[in-house]
Design an enzyme around this catalytic site. Structure first.
Site, PDB file in Angstrom:
ATOM      1  N   HIS A  55       9.567  22.115  12.650  1.00  0.00           N
ATOM      2  CA  HIS A  55      10.587  21.089  12.883  1.00  0.00           C
ATOM      3  C   HIS A  55      10.355  20.576  14.299  1.00  0.00           C
ATOM      4  CE1 HIS A  55      12.681  23.933  10.119  1.00  0.00           C
ATOM      5  NE2 HIS A  55      13.228  22.866   9.609  1.00  0.00           N
ATOM      6  N   ASP A  58      11.609  23.010  16.755  1.00  0.00           N
ATOM      7  CA  ASP A  58      10.946  24.320  16.872  1.00  0.00           C
ATOM      8  C   ASP A  58       9.920  24.234  17.988  1.00  0.00           C
ATOM      9  OD1 ASP A  58      12.226  25.099  14.522  1.00  0.00           O
ATOM     10  OD2 ASP A  58      10.485  24.645  13.267  1.00  0.00           O
ATOM     11  N   MET A  89       1.972  20.268   7.823  1.00  0.00           N
ATOM     12  CA  MET A  89       3.286  19.697   7.499  1.00  0.00           C
ATOM     13  C   MET A  89       4.183  19.716   8.723  1.00  0.00           C
ATOM     14  SD  MET A  89       6.608  20.905   6.863  1.00  0.00           S
ATOM     15  CE  MET A  89       7.144  22.195   5.738  1.00  0.00           C
ATOM     16  N   GLU A 182      13.037  18.162  -0.322  1.00  0.00           N
ATOM     17  CA  GLU A 182      13.368  19.556  -0.661  1.00  0.00           C
ATOM     18  C   GLU A 182      14.840  19.658  -1.039  1.00  0.00           C
ATOM     19  OE1 GLU A 182      12.216  22.283   2.418  1.00  0.00           O
ATOM     20  OE2 GLU A 182      13.478  23.899   1.630  1.00  0.00           O
ATOM     21  N   LYS A 184      18.317  21.686  -2.280  1.00  0.00           N
ATOM     22  CA  LYS A 184      18.999  22.977  -2.165  1.00  0.00           C
ATOM     23  C   LYS A 184      20.434  22.755  -2.642  1.00  0.00           C
ATOM     24  CE  LYS A 184      19.733  26.776   1.118  1.00  0.00           C
ATOM     25  NZ  LYS A 184      19.655  27.215   2.522  1.00  0.00           N
ATOM     26  N   GLU A 218      11.594  24.900  -3.504  1.00  0.00           N
ATOM     27  CA  GLU A 218      11.633  26.224  -2.870  1.00  0.00           C
ATOM     28  C   GLU A 218      12.165  27.248  -3.867  1.00  0.00           C
ATOM     29  OE1 GLU A 218      12.946  26.805   1.174  1.00  0.00           O
ATOM     30  OE2 GLU A 218      14.173  28.517   0.565  1.00  0.00           O
ATOM     31  N   HIS A 221      15.831  28.216  -3.557  1.00  0.00           N
ATOM     32  CA  HIS A 221      16.814  27.158  -3.791  1.00  0.00           C
ATOM     33  C   HIS A 221      17.084  26.961  -5.279  1.00  0.00           C
ATOM     34  CE1 HIS A 221      15.840  25.227   0.389  1.00  0.00           C
ATOM     35  NE2 HIS A 221      16.190  26.502   0.452  1.00  0.00           N
ATOM     36  N   ASP A 246       7.637  25.664  -1.077  1.00  0.00           N
ATOM     37  CA  ASP A 246       8.196  26.679  -0.176  1.00  0.00           C
ATOM     38  C   ASP A 246       8.346  27.982  -0.948  1.00  0.00           C
ATOM     39  OD1 ASP A 246       8.346  24.890   1.899  1.00  0.00           O
ATOM     40  OD2 ASP A 246      10.526  25.014   2.158  1.00  0.00           O
ATOM     41  N   ASP A 256      21.771  32.762   1.090  1.00  0.00           N
ATOM     42  CA  ASP A 256      20.374  32.336   1.200  1.00  0.00           C
ATOM     43  C   ASP A 256      19.553  33.420   1.907  1.00  0.00           C
ATOM     44  OD1 ASP A 256      18.060  30.922   1.568  1.00  0.00           O
ATOM     45  OD2 ASP A 256      18.897  29.526   3.027  1.00  0.00           O
ATOM     46  N   ASP A 258      16.004  34.194   1.863  1.00  0.00           N
ATOM     47  CA  ASP A 258      14.658  33.960   2.431  1.00  0.00           C
ATOM     48  C   ASP A 258      13.809  35.234   2.444  1.00  0.00           C
ATOM     49  OD1 ASP A 258      14.949  31.240   2.827  1.00  0.00           O
ATOM     50  OD2 ASP A 258      15.613  31.431   4.901  1.00  0.00           O
ATOM     51  N   ASP A 288       8.361  29.966   3.327  1.00  0.00           N
ATOM     52  CA  ASP A 288       9.590  29.625   4.042  1.00  0.00           C
ATOM     53  C   ASP A 288      10.531  30.814   3.893  1.00  0.00           C
ATOM     54  OD1 ASP A 288      11.586  28.477   5.425  1.00  0.00           O
ATOM     55  OD2 ASP A 288      12.106  26.965   3.931  1.00  0.00           O
TER      56      ASP A 288
HETATM   57  C1  GCO Z   1      16.581  26.350   4.318  1.00  0.00           C
HETATM   58  C2  GCO Z   1      15.435  25.416   4.080  1.00  0.00           C
HETATM   59  C3  GCO Z   1      14.668  25.074   5.329  1.00  0.00           C
HETATM   60  C4  GCO Z   1      13.701  23.941   5.122  1.00  0.00           C
HETATM   61  C5  GCO Z   1      13.099  23.538   6.416  1.00  0.00           C
HETATM   62  C6  GCO Z   1      11.976  22.575   6.279  1.00  0.00           C
HETATM   63  O1  GCO Z   1      17.061  26.901   3.348  1.00  0.00           O
HETATM   64  O2  GCO Z   1      17.007  26.501   5.474  1.00  0.00           O
HETATM   65  O3  GCO Z   1      14.594  25.989   3.130  1.00  0.00           O
HETATM   66  O4  GCO Z   1      14.004  26.223   5.776  1.00  0.00           O
HETATM   67  O5  GCO Z   1      12.679  24.286   4.236  1.00  0.00           O
HETATM   68  O6  GCO Z   1      14.106  22.975   7.183  1.00  0.00           O
HETATM   69  O7  GCO Z   1      12.435  21.366   5.921  1.00  0.00           O
HETATM   70 MN    MN Z   2      12.607  25.495   2.602  1.00  0.00          MN
HETATM   71 MN    MN Z   3      15.549  27.696   2.105  1.00  0.00          MN
END
Ligand code: GCO
Ligand code: MN
Ligand code: MN
Length: 388
Positions: A55, A58, A89, A182, A184, A218, A221, A246, A256, A258, A288
Site C-alpha cells: 500500500h 506501507d 502489485m 477485491e 469482502k 481472497e 473473504h 490473495d 478476519d 488471515d 495476504d
Molecule cells: C483485508 C484485505 C486487505 C487487502 C489489501 C490490499 O482483509 O484487510 O484483504 O489485506 O487485500 O488492502 O488491497
Molecule cells: Mn486481501
Molecule cells: Mn483480507
C-alpha cells in the site's frame, strides 16, 4: 523427497503489511517491533519470495516529508536490487486514516471523495515507479453500519465513477496497469458494498473500460461469506478476470483471521491449488495473511515459508491426483459422453428442440445409478494424507 523450495517461477509474493504485521488486534497492542520496508524486503529475500507488494503508506508514511519519502524509496530500491525481489502489485490505503471513517470513493463527503482520488492517483504513480503491473482496489471502508446514512445505489454509482476516472488516469499516464477489485463482505465496516467476487464481476461489466479491470479474490473473504472460494476463482477465471489472488485461510463465522495458507481447510486449499495449476494461472500467488500474534520474527519467517511450502506440497498432490489411475478411471467413467445425445446439445435449433421434446427418458433408471463420489472423495483424502 520432493523439493518444496520456492523459486521465482512460482511467483510467490507477500505484502509489506503481511510480514510487517505487528500483531496488534482490537484487544491488544503490537507484539512485534516495527521493521522498515527495506528490512522486510531482506526478510522476504531470505525466505525465498519472488515479489513484494505494498500500500502507498506501507512504503511511505502518510505524513512523511518529501525528503523522508526519498530516503525510504532509496533504501527500498536498494533492498530490491540486493535481493532480486520485484513489485508486481501495488494498492492504496483508503481505510486506516480517520478521514476514511465513512468510506473513500463512496463517502457522502465530496472532500473525502476528492481526496481519495488524489491519494489513489499518487499511489498509482508510486506503484508504477516500482514496476507494478497490477493495481488492487480493496474498499475496506466502502460500506455502512446503518443504511439510514447513505443510498446504496448512490454508493455503487460513486464507486463506478471513481473506477472510470482512475482507468482514464492510467490510460492518460500511459501506464501498463490492470486493476483488480477485491471483495469482502464485512470487516472493518458492518457491511461492505460489492461483498463477493461475483458482485465484483457483475460490477465490472458496467464500467467504461471493463477490459482493464478484473478481480482479486481472497480465500478468507469468500469463506467469511460461507462460499466455496475455488468456485469464485473458477468463475473469475472463466470470465477472463482472474488478475490476481490473495491466499490465506479462515474459519467461517469468525473474525478476519488471515491464517497461513492451507492451515485451516486443507481440502479446499488443495482444490484451489489444483485449479490454478490445472488451468495454468500465470499471475502472482500472493499471500495476504500474517503470523500469529504469538510469534517473533523467526515465527514470521516460519509463517511465510509455510505458506509457500504448503502451496508447493499441494501442487505436488494435485499432480498425483491427476496421475492416479483409479481416480482417473472413475473420472472418465462419470464424465463419459452419451453419443446418442451429443448431437442434441449446444446451440439451439428447432430440430434439436423437437428431438429433445420427443425423447423418452427413464428417470428411475437414470437416478438409480451410483456416482462413486464417496470413493472419489476418499481417494482424494488418501492422496492428501500421503497414503496414496
Ligand atoms: C483485508 C484485505 C486487505 C487487502 C489489501 C490490499 O482483509 O484487510 O484483504 O489485506 O487485500 O488492502 O488491497
Ligand atoms: Mn486481501
Ligand atoms: Mn483480507
Amino acid at each position: 523427497m520432493s523439493d518444496y523450495s520456492p523459486k521465482p517461477e512460482h511467483k510467490f509474493t507477500f505484502g509489506l503489511w503481511t510480514v510487517g504485521n505487528r500483531g496488534a488486534d482490537p484487544f491488544g497492542s503490537a507484539t512485534r517491533e516495527h521493521k522498515t520496508p527495506a528490512e522486510l524486503v531482506y526478510l522476504l529475500g531470505e525466505v525465498g519470495a519472488y515479489g513484494v507488494n505494498f500500500h502507498d503508506n506501507d512504503l511511505i508514511p502518510i505524513d512523511a516529508t518529501p525528503a523522508e519519502a526519498e530516503s525510504i524509496k532509496k533504501a527500498f530500491r536498494k533492498a530490491l536490487d540486493d535481493t532480486g525481489l520485484v513489485v508486481p502489485m501495488a494498492t492504496t490505503n483508503l481505510f486506516s486514516d480517520p478521514v476514511f471513517k465513512d468510506g473513500a470513493f463512496t463517502s457522502n463527503d465530496p472532500q473525502v471523495r476528492a481526496y481519495a482520488l488524489q491519494k489513489t492517483m499518487q499511489a498509482m504513480d508510486l506503484g508504477v515507479e516500482f514496476g507494478a503491473k497490477t493495481y488492487v482496489f480493496w474498499g475496506g471502508r466502502e460500506g455502512t453500519e446503518t443504511d439510514s446514512s447513505k443510498s446504496t445505489v448512490t454508493a455503487i454509482q460513486r464507486s463506478r465513477e471513481a473506477m472510470n476516472f482512475l482507468c482514464e488516469y492510467a490510460l492518460h499516464q500511459k501506464y501498463d496497469l490492470k486493476f483488480a477489485l477485491e471483495a469482502k463482505p464485512n470487516e472493518p465496516r458492518g457491511d461492505i458494498y460489492n461483498p463477493t467476487t461475483g458482485h465484483m464481476l457483475a460490477f465490472i461489466t458496467s464500467l467504461d473500460h471493463p477490459e482493464m479491470v478484473g478481480v482479486n479474490p481472497e480465500v478468507a473473504h469468500e469463506q467469511m461469506s460461507g462460499l466455496n472460494f475455488m468456485h469464485s476463482v473458477a468463475q473469475a477465471w472463466e470470465a477472463g478476470k482472474l488478475f490476481h489472488i490473495d491466499l490465506n485461510d479462515q474459519y467461517p463465522g469468525r473474525y478476519d483471521q488471515d491464517l497461513r495458507f492451507g492451515s485451516r481447510d486443507l481440502k479446499a486449499a488443495f482444490f484451489l491449488v489444483k485449479f490454478l495449476e490445472d488451468v495454468g494461472y500465470s499471475g502472482s500467488r500472493h499471500f495476504d495473511a500474517h503470523a500469529y500474534r504469538t510469534e517473533d520474527f523467526n515465527g514470521v519467517k516460519d509463517f511465510a515459508r509455510g505458506c509457500m511450502r504448503t502451496y508447493l506440497i499441494l501442487k505436488e498432490k494435485a499432480a498425483r491426483f491427476n496421475a492416479d489411475p483409479e481416480i482417473q478411471a472413475i473420472l472418465a467413467e462419470i464424465n463419459a459422453p452419451d453419443e446418442t445425445l451429443t448431437p442434441l446439445f449446444g446451440k439451439f435449433s428447432a430440430e434439436k428442440a423437437a428431438a429433445l421434446q420427443a425423447a423418452a427418458f427413464d428417470r428411475t433408471a437414470i437416478a438409480s445409478r451410483g456416482l462413486q463420489y464417496e470413493r472419489l472423495d476418499q481417494l482424494t483424502i488418501e492422496v492428501l494424507t500421503g497414503v496414496r
